[in-house]
Enzyme design. Structure first.
Site, mmCIF file in Angstrom:
data_model
loop_
_atom_site.group_PDB
_atom_site.id
_atom_site.type_symbol
_atom_site.label_atom_id
_atom_site.label_comp_id
_atom_site.label_asym_id
_atom_site.label_seq_id
_atom_site.Cartn_x
_atom_site.Cartn_y
_atom_site.Cartn_z
ATOM 1 C CB CYS A 5 -21.816 -36.055 -67.894
ATOM 2 S SG CYS A 5 -23.443 -35.311 -67.548
ATOM 3 C CG ASP A 6 -18.786 -35.890 -63.944
ATOM 4 O OD1 ASP A 6 -19.798 -35.337 -64.385
ATOM 5 O OD2 ASP A 6 -18.503 -35.920 -62.754
ATOM 6 C CE LYS A 7 -14.978 -39.168 -64.039
ATOM 7 N NZ LYS A 7 -16.258 -38.560 -63.713
ATOM 8 C CG ASP A 24 -19.168 -39.603 -62.379
ATOM 9 O OD1 ASP A 24 -19.308 -40.364 -63.346
ATOM 10 O OD2 ASP A 24 -18.088 -39.075 -62.085
ATOM 11 C CD GLU A 84 -16.853 -38.005 -59.266
ATOM 12 O OE1 GLU A 84 -16.360 -37.207 -60.066
ATOM 13 O OE2 GLU A 84 -18.073 -38.070 -59.032
ATOM 14 C CB SER A 106 -18.406 -35.518 -56.576
ATOM 15 O OG SER A 106 -19.245 -34.577 -57.194
ATOM 16 C CB CYS A 123 -25.158 -31.498 -61.303
ATOM 17 S SG CYS A 123 -25.654 -33.212 -61.490
#
Length: 552
Positions: A119-121, A78, A441, A467, A192
């Site tokens: 990570c995110d998705k 992202d 985001e 985010s 992160c």
């Protein structure tokens, strides 16, 4: 075993021959076939270290008596895709990842899955697949990145790149300092460093019972993470033998546990998309409202970045998810089954809180309520979300004048050109699941606002999303979105908008008659993307308040 349908009987001789061609020994046919779903890629810092973890998972699978097969799914970072057309493709990959795992698992008759993610998705996409398939599965997250260091100060990705960008624009720091910060902020592999979306979803995976204890926070590259990976490989074989499946673990009570941990830690607002989407695959309906209900009675007990001062490394060394659950207490946490074989209360009983400044007791919380608030009103009839723990007391009640933009780029141009003034409410619309498409985001505009010193004076509202690194008075997921004819489409330049966090209200100060008249005369802009996967996605995706799931 499910794999028997490709390896038993005279009629499966061709299938066995192809399997032997991969290097399988004959006695491997008697073992459970375990898919290791790897999201390794050179493109994402959180995933570049996964080759080591694949090896340790393989060791565990073979020690546990299984036969492992690695296959891959893609990932989108992202942070790299943000601020340009690439971010349209981020959220939508969640559905692609779930579909890919479903396809390979069914086609190759796998008995169990180890889901290697970070990570995110990618993490929610994998959990959605596990719930949909309901074959034994366990999640291994690759772990958070360590903090960087510049001028003997710990640094992180969001504060020292995105917010530093705004500081540089304002002349607070020099371009040379910004150059040094961007080199120092991300020192190596891992997700992160704060409780942004990737680490929030890792914590959710552990709290819901799909990762082994401490698996959600153990740091990337550390030996502890490798041991967890190997233990997970061994454990999946036992889950297959006992036929313990994801829906045995991801019950409604387990989802409530995950939400409670999310609220207690002040996690990303993106969980209001991902947790309902995972629950949907389990046949469980969860709306936005449950986040607010749990948040109202759950204290925020850890001051984690971006809203606070601590990093994931601090939280892990303090005791991680088990210690946080122990501080919340057995009355707050349902006693659910986990992939470890232990019940939640057993894990809590063994936990130790090594730092009560990082993980506070409930009688000395950071904030009296949890991380997320759900706001409704004539501007968001179906709801919207805000990370309330990242909002200063001065901005909990705010009245301002609308500055209206039909894209992130248009808003960002005015922000960077210093055309946003104190008292403005930035409204960014046509960035929802359909209107985006892909519900981008918007860390760049929110971070620029904070970096330019406007966080106490400006509010941002969008039908898109933020985010996990966003802080300040930023309201996202406004539902219905503009592209579906939601009231946000009718906001005009200069309108008065009122945010009232205590009343959970987001109000456009016009009469019902005027709002109805405006909506009847709205002219929607042309779709931003008309071809390819995202054009199909836009036709099928639902509103943010339902998790932005796809329905045929």
């Amino acid at each position: 075993m499910k794999s028997d349908r490709i390896k038993k009987g005279i009629e499966r001789a061709p299938h066995r021959s192809l399997l032997y061609a991969t290097g399988l020994k004959k006695d491997a046919m008697a073992r459970p076939f375990i898919g290791i779903v790897s999201s390794f890629t050179d493109l994402i810092p959180g995933h570049v270290g996964m080759r080591d973890l694949e090896r340790f998972i393989e060791k565990g699978v073979h020690s546990g008596g299984g036969q492992s097969f690695i296959f891959s799914v893609p990932g989108v970072c992202d942070g790299i895709s943000m601020g340009h057309i690439g971010m349209h493709y981020s959220l939508s990959t969640r559905e692609l990842i779930a579909d890919m795992i479903e396809s390979v698992t069914m086609a190759h008759a796998l008995d169990g899955l180890v889901l290697l993610t970070n990570c995110d998705k990618i993490t929610p996409g994998m959990l959605m697949a596990a719930a949909r398939l309901n074959v034994p599965a366990i999640v291994v997250t690759a772990g958070p990145m360590m903090t960087g260091n510049y001028k003997n100060i710990r640094r992180d990705f969001v504060t020292d790149t995105f917010e530093a960008m705004g500081q540089c624009q304002q002349g607070i720091i020099t371009r040379d300092e910004l150059d040094h910060l961007e080199m120092a902020a991300c020192p190596g592999s891992g997700s992160c460093q704060g409780l942004f979306t990737a680490n929030t979803m890792a914590c959710v995976s552990e709290a819901i019972g799909m990762s082994l204890p401490y698996g959600g926070t153990a740091l990337c590259g550390f030996a502890e993470k490798k041991r967890i990976a190997q233990d997970s490989g061994e454990r999946i074989c036992e889950l297959v033998r006992q036929d313990i499946k994801p829906r045995d673990i991801m019950t409604r009570e387990a989802f409530e546990n995950a939400i409670r941990i999310d609220m207690a830690l002040g996690g990303s607002t993106n969980t209001t998309l991902h947790i309902p989407a995972i629950a949907y695959e389990c046949g469980i309906e969860l709306g936005m409202e449950i986040f607010d209900e749990i948040s109202r009675v759950t204290p925020n007990i850890s001051s984690l970045k971006p809203a606070g001062i601590y990093y994931m490394e601090d939280f892990h060394f303090a005791g991680g998810i088990p210690a946080a659950m122990r501080e919340l207490g057995t009355s707050a946490m349902h006693n659910c089954l986990t992939t470890s074989g232990m019940m939640i209360h057993d894990i809590m009983a063994q936990a130790i809180n090594y730092n009560r400044d990082v993980i506070r007791p409930t009688d000395n919380p950071v904030k009296k309520e949890g991380g997320i608030a759900v706001l409704k009103g004539n501007l968001a009839p179906f709801g919207s979300v805000i990370k309330q723990t990242a909002v200063s007391d001065a901005m909990r009640l705010f009245t301002g004048n609308a500055r209206v933009y039909n894209s992130e780029e248009a808003a960002m141009a005015d922000i960077m050109a210093k055309k946003i003034n104190k008292g403005d409410v930035i409204v960014i619309r046509y960035e929802g699941p359909k209107g985006g498409p892909g519900m981008r985001e918007m860390l760049a505009p929110t971070a620029a606002i904070m970096g330019m010193g406007l966080g106490e004076h400006v509010c941002l509202i969008t039908d898109g999303r933020f985010s996990g690194g966003t802080r300040g008075p930023c309201i996202g997921h406004v539902s219905p979105e503009a592209a579906e004819g939601g009231p946000i489409a009718a906001v005009q330049e200069g309108d008065t908008i009122i945010l009232d966090l205590e009343k959970r209200s987001l109000h456009l100060d016009v009469t019902p008659e005027e709002l109805e008249r405006r909506l009847a005369n709205v002219t929607h802009p042309e779709p931003k993307i008309k071809t390819g996967w995202l054009a199909r996605y836009a036709k099928l995706v639902t509103s943010a308040n339902t998790g932005a799931i796809l329905k045929a």
